[in-house]
Design a protein around this motif. Structure first.
Motif, PDB file in Angstrom:
ATOM      1  N   ALA B  81       0.908  -1.473  -0.070  1.00  0.00           N
ATOM      2  CA  ALA B  81       0.047   0.389  -0.152  1.00  0.00           C
ATOM      3  C   ALA B  81       0.637   1.023   0.265  1.00  0.00           C
ATOM      4  CB  ALA B  81      -0.888   0.059   1.021  1.00  0.00           C
ATOM      5  N   ARG B  82       1.712   1.253   0.367  1.00  0.00           N
ATOM      6  CA  ARG B  82       3.132   2.556   0.996  1.00  0.00           C
ATOM      7  C   ARG B  82       3.105   2.477  -0.629  1.00  0.00           C
ATOM      8  NH1 ARG B  82       5.275   6.164   0.472  1.00  0.00           N
ATOM      9  NH2 ARG B  82       6.890   6.806   1.623  1.00  0.00           N
ATOM     10  N   PHE B  83       3.839   1.384  -1.378  1.00  0.00           N
ATOM     11  CA  PHE B  83       4.414   2.277  -3.168  1.00  0.00           C
ATOM     12  C   PHE B  83       2.949   2.183  -3.872  1.00  0.00           C
ATOM     13  CE2 PHE B  83       8.108   0.302  -0.312  1.00  0.00           C
ATOM     14  CZ  PHE B  83       8.410   2.144  -0.449  1.00  0.00           C
ATOM     15  N   ALA B  84       1.743   1.982  -4.021  1.00  0.00           N
ATOM     16  CA  ALA B  84       0.529   1.755  -4.661  1.00  0.00           C
ATOM     17  C   ALA B  84       0.803   3.300  -5.614  1.00  0.00           C
ATOM     18  CB  ALA B  84      -0.303   1.423  -4.246  1.00  0.00           C
ATOM     19  N   ALA B  85       0.715   3.366  -6.399  1.00  0.00           N
ATOM     20  CA  ALA B  85       0.915   4.383  -6.729  1.00  0.00           C
ATOM     21  C   ALA B  85      -0.134   4.145  -8.526  1.00  0.00           C
ATOM     22  CB  ALA B  85       2.477   4.073  -8.472  1.00  0.00           C
TER      23      ALA B  85
END
Lengths: 127, 165
Positions: B81-85
Motif C-alpha cells: 500500500a505504501r508503494f501503490a501508484a
C-alpha cells in the motif's frame, strides 16, 4: 460437574467456534470475489476475516487448554486487531489517492468534501 | 468418527473455498491493491487452517507459526500500500503470451533500428574523417611547410623559407 464434563463442554464450544471461524473466513473469500470495488473488498478482507480468525483462535485455545499456547493465541488475536485497521487504512488511503475508489458506490464521501473545503477556504479550519 | 473429524472436513472445505475465491480475486485484480487485499485474506485463511490443524491433533507446538504468519501478512499489505501508484489504463492486467511476444518483437525491432542508425552515423563520421585526411594528403607540397613538415622542439620559430640572410 466433573472434569470430563468440563472437557466435553469445552470441546463442544471449540467445535462451534472453529466452524463459525471457518465460515467467516469463507465469507471473506466470497466477499473479496464478489464485491464491486476496492473499499468493499477491503471491508470483506478485514472485518469478517478478523472475527473469523478470532473465533478459530478461541476454538483452538479451548481445545488446547494449555497456559503458554493460549497466551500465544491471545497475542495473535491482539496483533490481528491492532494491524488489520492499520493495513486497511493504508490500503484505503492509497486506493483513494490513486483513484481506485468508485464514487458512485459511496453513500458518504467525507474525504472529498473535506479536501474541497480545504482547497476553497485555504486554511482548512472549522471544517 | 469423532465430531472433530466432521469439524476438520467442514472447516477445511470452507477455508479452501474461501482461499480459492481470494486467489481468483488476486488473479483478476484489477489493481495492485485489490491483489494485496486478496492475498491478505489468503494469509489469514492459512492462519485459520494451521489453527484447525493444531486443534485437530492437539498440537501446541505449531502456535508460534500462527504468530509468524500474522506478522508476515501485515508487513506485506502495508508495504504494497505504501508503494501503490496510479496505474495506466490496462496496466493492471496479466498479459497473454501473444501480447508479450508482440511487445518483445517491437522492442527488439526498435533496438535494431537504433543500432542501425548508430552504425550509419558512425560510417558517415568515418567517411568525413577519411575525406579530411585525403584532402590534407592532396594539398600540393609547395604550400606546405618546406623546411620542416614536423617541427621539432628545438626549432619552433616557424617556417624558414625565403628568409633573407
Amino acid at each position: 460437574m466433573t472434569a470430563t464434563m468440563w472437557e466435553t463442554a469445552a470441546d463442544a464450544v471449540s467445535i462451534i467456534c472453529l466452524l463459525g471461524g471457518a465460515f467467516f473466513a469463507f465469507a471473506a473469500g466470497v466477499g473479496a470475489l464478489r464485491f464491486p470495488d476496492l473499499l468493499a473488498r477491503m471491508h470483506a478482507g478485514t472485518k469478517p476475516q478478523v472475527l473469523g480468525l478470532i473465533l478459530v483462535l478461541v476454538g483452538l485455545a479451548l481445545r488446547l487448554r494449555e497456559g503458554g499456547a493460549v497466551w500465544a493465541l491471545v497475542l495473535v488475536a491482539i496483533f490481528q486487531m491492532l494491524t488489520a485497521p492499520v493495513a486497511a487504512h493504508m490500503v484505503g488511503r492509497a486506493g483513494f489517492r490513486t483513484g481506485k475508489v468508485r464514487n458512485d458506490l459511496l453513500v458518504v464521501d467525507e474525504l472529498t468534501r473535506d479536501l474541497d473545503d480545504t482547497q476553497t477556504d485555504g486554511t482548512g479550519d472549522d471544517v | 468418527m469423532s465430531p472433530f473429524d466432521v469439524v476438520v472436513v467442514v472447516g477445511g472445505v470452507l477455508l479452501t473455498l474461501g482461499a480459492a475465491f481470494a486467489i481468483v480475486r488476486a488473479e483478476k485484480g484489477p489493481s495492485i491493491l485489490d491483489r494485496t487485499v486478496a492475498l491478505d485474506i489468503v494469509v489469514t485463511t492459512m492462519i485459520a487452517a494451521v489453527a484447525l490443524y493444531a486443534a485437530y491433533f492437539r498440537r501446541a507446538d505449531v502456535v508460534p507459526l500462527l504468530v509468524v504468519l500474522s506478522l508476515v501478512g501485515f508487513v506485506g499489505s502495508v508495504t504494497v500500500a505504501r508503494f501503490a501508484a496510479v496505474e495506466p489504463e490496462g496496466e493492471g492486467r496479466v498479459r497473454t503470451r501473444e501480447e508479450v511476444a508482440a511487445e518483445e518483437a517491437e522492442k527488439r525491432r526498435l533496438e535494431q533500428e537504433e543500432e542501425e542508425t548508430r552504425r550509419r552515423r558512425r560510417r558517415v563520421v568515418e567517411a568525413e574523417e577519411q575525406a579530411v585526411a585525403d584532402a590534407e594528403r592532396d594539398v600540393p607540397s609547395s604550400s606546405r611547410d618546406t623546411v620542416e613538415d614536423e617541427p621539432d622542439d628545438e626549432h619552433h620559430g616557424g617556417p624558414a623559407d625565403e628568409e633573407a640572410r
